[in-house]
Design a protein around this motif. Structure first.
Motif, PDB file in Angstrom:
ATOM      1  N   SER A  96      -5.229   3.997 -14.748  1.00  0.00           N
ATOM      2  CA  SER A  96      -4.981   3.766 -16.064  1.00  0.00           C
ATOM      3  C   SER A  96      -4.808   4.863 -17.076  1.00  0.00           C
ATOM      4  CB  SER A  96      -6.045   2.510 -16.680  1.00  0.00           C
ATOM      5  OG  SER A  96      -7.305   3.090 -16.674  1.00  0.00           O
ATOM      6  N   TYR A  97      -5.440   5.810 -16.929  1.00  0.00           N
ATOM      7  CA  TYR A  97      -5.201   7.015 -17.764  1.00  0.00           C
ATOM      8  C   TYR A  97      -4.109   7.684 -17.387  1.00  0.00           C
ATOM      9  CZ  TYR A  97      -9.856   6.669 -20.103  1.00  0.00           C
ATOM     10  OH  TYR A  97     -10.672   6.452 -20.914  1.00  0.00           O
ATOM     11  N   LEU A  98      -3.453   7.493 -16.265  1.00  0.00           N
ATOM     12  CA  LEU A  98      -2.065   8.100 -15.967  1.00  0.00           C
ATOM     13  C   LEU A  98      -1.104   6.969 -16.525  1.00  0.00           C
ATOM     14  CD1 LEU A  98      -2.571   9.017 -12.243  1.00  0.00           C
ATOM     15  CD2 LEU A  98      -2.708  10.525 -14.218  1.00  0.00           C
ATOM     16  N   THR A  99      -0.986   5.672 -16.472  1.00  0.00           N
ATOM     17  CA  THR A  99       0.008   5.059 -16.760  1.00  0.00           C
ATOM     18  C   THR A  99      -0.003   4.291 -17.901  1.00  0.00           C
ATOM     19  OG1 THR A  99      -0.918   3.186 -15.512  1.00  0.00           O
ATOM     20  CG2 THR A  99       0.322   4.567 -14.151  1.00  0.00           C
ATOM     21  N   ASP A 100      -1.056   4.102 -18.737  1.00  0.00           N
ATOM     22  CA  ASP A 100      -1.320   3.242 -20.067  1.00  0.00           C
ATOM     23  C   ASP A 100      -1.392   4.139 -21.029  1.00  0.00           C
ATOM     24  OD1 ASP A 100      -3.300   2.491 -22.463  1.00  0.00           O
ATOM     25  OD2 ASP A 100      -2.558   0.549 -21.197  1.00  0.00           O
ATOM     26  N   SER A 101      -0.344   4.190 -21.838  1.00  0.00           N
ATOM     27  CA  SER A 101       0.155   4.867 -23.006  1.00  0.00           C
ATOM     28  C   SER A 101      -0.976   5.256 -23.890  1.00  0.00           C
ATOM     29  CB  SER A 101       1.168   4.471 -23.916  1.00  0.00           C
ATOM     30  OG  SER A 101       1.718   5.161 -24.999  1.00  0.00           O
ATOM     31  N   GLU A 102      -1.883   4.323 -24.393  1.00  0.00           N
ATOM     32  CA  GLU A 102      -3.169   4.445 -25.261  1.00  0.00           C
ATOM     33  C   GLU A 102      -4.031   5.293 -24.548  1.00  0.00           C
ATOM     34  OE1 GLU A 102      -5.067   4.559 -28.553  1.00  0.00           O
ATOM     35  OE2 GLU A 102      -2.941   3.865 -28.426  1.00  0.00           O
ATOM     36  N   LEU A 103      -4.392   5.095 -23.200  1.00  0.00           N
ATOM     37  CA  LEU A 103      -5.230   5.936 -22.625  1.00  0.00           C
ATOM     38  C   LEU A 103      -4.715   7.321 -22.409  1.00  0.00           C
ATOM     39  CD1 LEU A 103      -6.759   3.350 -20.108  1.00  0.00           C
ATOM     40  CD2 LEU A 103      -8.000   4.280 -22.370  1.00  0.00           C
ATOM     41  N   ARG A 104      -3.402   7.645 -21.961  1.00  0.00           N
ATOM     42  CA  ARG A 104      -2.864   8.751 -21.638  1.00  0.00           C
ATOM     43  C   ARG A 104      -2.864   9.815 -22.870  1.00  0.00           C
ATOM     44  NH1 ARG A 104       1.950   8.117 -21.419  1.00  0.00           N
ATOM     45  NH2 ARG A 104       2.037   6.493 -20.067  1.00  0.00           N
ATOM     46  N   ARG A 105      -2.392   8.984 -23.853  1.00  0.00           N
ATOM     47  CA  ARG A 105      -2.380   9.804 -25.281  1.00  0.00           C
ATOM     48  C   ARG A 105      -3.863  10.713 -25.712  1.00  0.00           C
ATOM     49  NH1 ARG A 105      -4.798   8.977 -29.716  1.00  0.00           N
ATOM     50  NH2 ARG A 105      -5.982   7.029 -30.238  1.00  0.00           N
ATOM     51  N   GLN A 106      -5.005   9.995 -24.998  1.00  0.00           N
ATOM     52  CA  GLN A 106      -6.199  10.520 -25.235  1.00  0.00           C
ATOM     53  C   GLN A 106      -6.411  11.861 -24.576  1.00  0.00           C
ATOM     54  OE1 GLN A 106      -9.133   7.709 -24.986  1.00  0.00           O
ATOM     55  NE2 GLN A 106      -8.064   6.007 -25.500  1.00  0.00           N
ATOM     56  N   TRP A 107      -5.722  12.240 -23.524  1.00  0.00           N
ATOM     57  CA  TRP A 107      -5.885  13.537 -22.853  1.00  0.00           C
ATOM     58  C   TRP A 107      -4.353  14.378 -22.901  1.00  0.00           C
ATOM     59  CZ3 TRP A 107      -4.101  14.511 -18.007  1.00  0.00           C
ATOM     60  CH2 TRP A 107      -3.236  13.651 -17.300  1.00  0.00           C
ATOM     61  N   MET A 108      -3.223  13.603 -22.773  1.00  0.00           N
ATOM     62  CA  MET A 108      -2.002  14.248 -22.419  1.00  0.00           C
ATOM     63  C   MET A 108      -0.950  13.818 -23.545  1.00  0.00           C
ATOM     64  SD  MET A 108       0.252  14.687 -19.294  1.00  0.00           S
ATOM     65  CE  MET A 108       1.150  13.111 -19.201  1.00  0.00           C
ATOM     66  N   ALA A 109      -0.342  12.801 -23.154  1.00  0.00           N
ATOM     67  CA  ALA A 109       0.966  12.554 -24.212  1.00  0.00           C
ATOM     68  C   ALA A 109       1.039  11.055 -24.104  1.00  0.00           C
ATOM     69  CB  ALA A 109       2.005  13.103 -23.491  1.00  0.00           C
ATOM     70  N   ALA A 110       1.249  10.169 -25.304  1.00  0.00           N
ATOM     71  CA  ALA A 110       1.829   8.954 -25.190  1.00  0.00           C
ATOM     72  C   ALA A 110       3.144   8.633 -24.787  1.00  0.00           C
ATOM     73  CB  ALA A 110       1.655   8.556 -27.056  1.00  0.00           C
ATOM     74  N   GLY A 111       3.430   7.369 -24.400  1.00  0.00           N
ATOM     75  CA  GLY A 111       4.508   7.049 -23.924  1.00  0.00           C
ATOM     76  C   GLY A 111       4.710   5.875 -23.087  1.00  0.00           C
ATOM     77  N   ALA A 112       5.023   4.591 -23.620  1.00  0.00           N
ATOM     78  CA  ALA A 112       4.940   3.440 -22.599  1.00  0.00           C
ATOM     79  C   ALA A 112       5.485   3.799 -21.429  1.00  0.00           C
ATOM     80  CB  ALA A 112       5.639   2.223 -23.302  1.00  0.00           C
ATOM     81  N   MET A 113       4.981   3.166 -20.290  1.00  0.00           N
ATOM     82  CA  MET A 113       5.374   3.453 -19.010  1.00  0.00           C
ATOM     83  C   MET A 113       5.777   2.178 -18.091  1.00  0.00           C
ATOM     84  SD  MET A 113       3.956   5.620 -15.812  1.00  0.00           S
ATOM     85  CE  MET A 113       4.072   7.313 -16.714  1.00  0.00           C
ATOM     86  N   GLU A 114       6.960   1.634 -17.649  1.00  0.00           N
ATOM     87  CA  GLU A 114       6.897   0.687 -16.709  1.00  0.00           C
ATOM     88  C   GLU A 114       6.800   1.155 -15.432  1.00  0.00           C
ATOM     89  OE1 GLU A 114      10.177  -2.978 -15.911  1.00  0.00           O
ATOM     90  OE2 GLU A 114      10.749  -1.520 -17.256  1.00  0.00           O
ATOM     91  N   GLU A 115       5.810   0.323 -14.710  1.00  0.00           N
ATOM     92  CA  GLU A 115       5.360   0.905 -13.439  1.00  0.00           C
ATOM     93  C   GLU A 115       6.278   0.698 -12.119  1.00  0.00           C
ATOM     94  OE1 GLU A 115       1.410   0.584 -12.348  1.00  0.00           O
ATOM     95  OE2 GLU A 115       0.670   0.528 -14.350  1.00  0.00           O
ATOM     96  N   LYS A 116       7.631   1.528 -12.405  1.00  0.00           N
ATOM     97  CA  LYS A 116       8.694   1.026 -11.333  1.00  0.00           C
ATOM     98  C   LYS A 116       9.523   2.205 -11.231  1.00  0.00           C
ATOM     99  CE  LYS A 116      12.422  -1.237 -13.696  1.00  0.00           C
ATOM    100  NZ  LYS A 116      13.340  -2.419 -13.762  1.00  0.00           N
TER     101      LYS A 116
END
Length: 177
Positions: free
Chosen positions: A34-54
């Motif tokens: 979830s920290y790799l794929t969820d924008s809100e969680l990913r922005r806490q350590w790397m970068a924001a950005g919505a990601m469709e998992e496909k």
């Protein structure tokens, strides 16, 4: 990959222009995913950005490194407050593998492997041909993963930019001696 590389928390060059960095993180694997794929969680350590998992899905990563830690540390000259890059999902096998295109490089692959209560995160960034870019990317991945690990372990991360500057010096010695 079933064994840890010998770099400790440091990334190593597993090919002349390929950085591989591994870190044991507190699980379960779905949490790390979830920290790799969820924008809100990913922005806490790397970068924001919505990601469709496909496969084929575009994702625009937006880095705001000044917001990763409080305090953020001193931003190095030449870096802005925000940076964006459009990438594409190349391969995905939730919750164990995510490959993404990455600018002019050969892309980044994240793999997650359960190790008891922990998860081995392996980041492989391929074809980073320019040595100065390789140096910045090496310090960058390390610093971002440091923030991720601190957050996952319930600790306060070190000021991001100060950590990045220190790591850049370390990687200059490690990669170019």
């Amino acid at each position: 990959m079933t064994t840890m590389l010998t770099g400790g928390n440091y990334g190593v060059l597993t090919e002349p222009a390929t950085l591989t960095i591994e870190r044991l993180l507190p699980g379960p694997v779905e949490r790390i995913w979830s920290y790799l794929t969820d924008s809100e969680l990913r922005r806490q350590w790397m970068a924001a950005g919505a990601m469709e998992e496909k496969v084929g899905a575009a994702v625009e990563f937006t880095w705001r490194n000044d917001e990763l830690t409080d305090p953020p540390g001193t931003r190095p000259e030449g870096f802005g407050a925000e940076h964006s890059m459009v990438c594409e999902v190349i391969a995905i096998d939730a919750p164990n593998l995510l490959s993404i295109s990455w600018g002019s490089t050969g892309g980044v692959t994240f793999t997650l492997q359960e190790k008891g209560d922990e998860v081995l995160l392996t980041v492989v960034h391929r074809r980073i041909e320019d040595p100065s870019v390789r140096l910045n990317v090496s310090a960058g991945w390390h610093a971002h993963i440091d923030v991720l690990e601190a957050r996952l372990r319930g600790r306060t991360p070190a000021p991001h930019w100060d950590n990045w500057v220190r790591l850049r010096t370390d990687y200059a010695e490690r990669l170019f001696g």
